[in-house]
Design a protein around this motif. Sequence first.
Motif, mmCIF file in Angstrom:
data_model
loop_
_atom_site.group_PDB
_atom_site.id
_atom_site.type_symbol
_atom_site.label_atom_id
_atom_site.label_comp_id
_atom_site.label_asym_id
_atom_site.label_seq_id
_atom_site.Cartn_x
_atom_site.Cartn_y
_atom_site.Cartn_z
ATOM 1 N N HIS A 96 40.183 76.771 76.848
ATOM 2 C CA HIS A 96 39.884 75.745 75.840
ATOM 3 C C HIS A 96 38.593 75.956 75.394
ATOM 4 C CE1 HIS A 96 42.678 72.697 77.563
ATOM 5 N NE2 HIS A 96 42.769 73.226 78.615
ATOM 6 N N LYS A 97 37.995 77.279 75.323
ATOM 7 C CA LYS A 97 37.018 77.608 74.565
ATOM 8 C C LYS A 97 36.729 77.101 73.270
ATOM 9 C CE LYS A 97 34.373 81.734 73.294
ATOM 10 N NZ LYS A 97 34.125 83.185 73.214
ATOM 11 N N GLY A 98 35.667 76.370 72.751
ATOM 12 C CA GLY A 98 35.449 75.873 71.406
ATOM 13 C C GLY A 98 36.312 74.458 71.331
ATOM 14 N N PHE A 144 25.925 79.311 72.965
ATOM 15 C CA PHE A 144 26.107 80.415 72.169
ATOM 16 C C PHE A 144 27.333 81.113 72.529
ATOM 17 C CE2 PHE A 144 21.425 80.148 72.081
ATOM 18 C CZ PHE A 144 21.224 79.892 70.877
ATOM 19 N N GLU A 145 27.861 80.931 73.715
ATOM 20 C CA GLU A 145 28.961 81.605 74.367
ATOM 21 C C GLU A 145 30.014 80.808 73.582
ATOM 22 O OE1 GLU A 145 28.972 82.504 78.204
ATOM 23 O OE2 GLU A 145 27.447 83.867 78.107
ATOM 24 N N GLY A 146 29.837 79.535 73.243
ATOM 25 C CA GLY A 146 31.323 78.820 72.819
ATOM 26 C C GLY A 146 31.977 77.729 74.063
ATOM 27 N N LEU A 195 29.712 83.017 65.507
ATOM 28 C CA LEU A 195 28.273 83.238 66.185
ATOM 29 C C LEU A 195 27.675 81.831 65.681
ATOM 30 C CD1 LEU A 195 27.356 86.703 64.807
ATOM 31 C CD2 LEU A 195 27.976 85.803 67.255
ATOM 32 N N ARG A 196 27.053 81.236 66.533
ATOM 33 C CA ARG A 196 25.919 80.093 66.680
ATOM 34 C C ARG A 196 24.592 80.519 66.448
ATOM 35 N NH1 ARG A 196 30.850 79.222 68.391
ATOM 36 N NH2 ARG A 196 30.388 80.560 69.997
#
Length: 336
Positions: A164-166, A244-246, A275-276
């Motif tokens: 479920h990343k992002g 930052f890692e999403g 990248l954020r």
Amino acid sequence: VGSEMCIRDRSFTASSGTADASSPEEGDGSETITVSLAAVSGVASSVTYTITGTATAGLDFTDATTDYDSDPSTNIITWAADDATVDKTIVINFTDDVIDEGTVRRGKKTLNKIWDNHSSVLIGDYLLSRCFEMMVEDGNLEVLKLLSSTSSKIAQGEVLQLQHKGEVDMLEETYLKIISAKTAELFAAATKVGAILSDAENKEKDALEFYGRNLGLTFQIADDTLDYNAELKQFGKKIGQDFFEGKITLPIILLFQKLGNDEKKILSIMFKKELRTKDDFNEIIALINKYKIIQECYQKAQHYINLASNSLSVFKDSEEKSILKRLTSFSLSRNF
């Protein structure tokens, strides 16, 4: 904590730390990490692992030096060591430090920062193997089954989070499933083990397991909230690391629920980026402050604190019970 609840006059202290030594960029690059569990209050038992090495010369991983006495509570200490080892192994091998390339945990450099991912994984594998050797030697099948199952569930929780990343529109229910598996299961096992080894009644086992699970949920919600609380300066890792890692955690889930359609699109695009930036993070912090997300997160965590505290009602009043009650409040008020 479960052990302390059931054996009354016995207690143990688990600790791990990084010695003050030169980093790989300074001097000879020698580092020493000691993972130890030592008993106090009359129980002369300890389990210690020492890891030393340099960035260039590799590692010298000293096997456990274990001392036991004839005290009947020695098996309590052994299982406490097992729980500590499972936690240390999962941290090194499967979660933030290696997978997410983390460099700081609780204010200390991570193993992969000191050495490398390869060394960290191998050390984690070794600690996990030693943990299960100790569990088999003790021979308590109920605890062996519990901790084996817990290790599997923790890994499943990490995989679910990765899936479920992002996903900024993640359901709160999904988030709770993730942190229940990757964090609360370990807390629940740790508190239940003491009850099992003390031959407690089933309702006492269930009460301590329920206490640990809700304590774990509180702990993880607080941890995820601290990541966005820019007012705190003592946090043991980089502020905004999850962003930052999403990773999608409770603050982002609650924020998405309150945003208008245009703001939702901006948030979605932000988390789809490879990248954020720091500017992205500052924009999120502004929105979190605008909608009072930090306060709402802590309000939700308070619910689990209440559940954990109420579960202790089956035990008579004692200093140990008071300690466990205070621990629930600390898990929310901590700033590291």
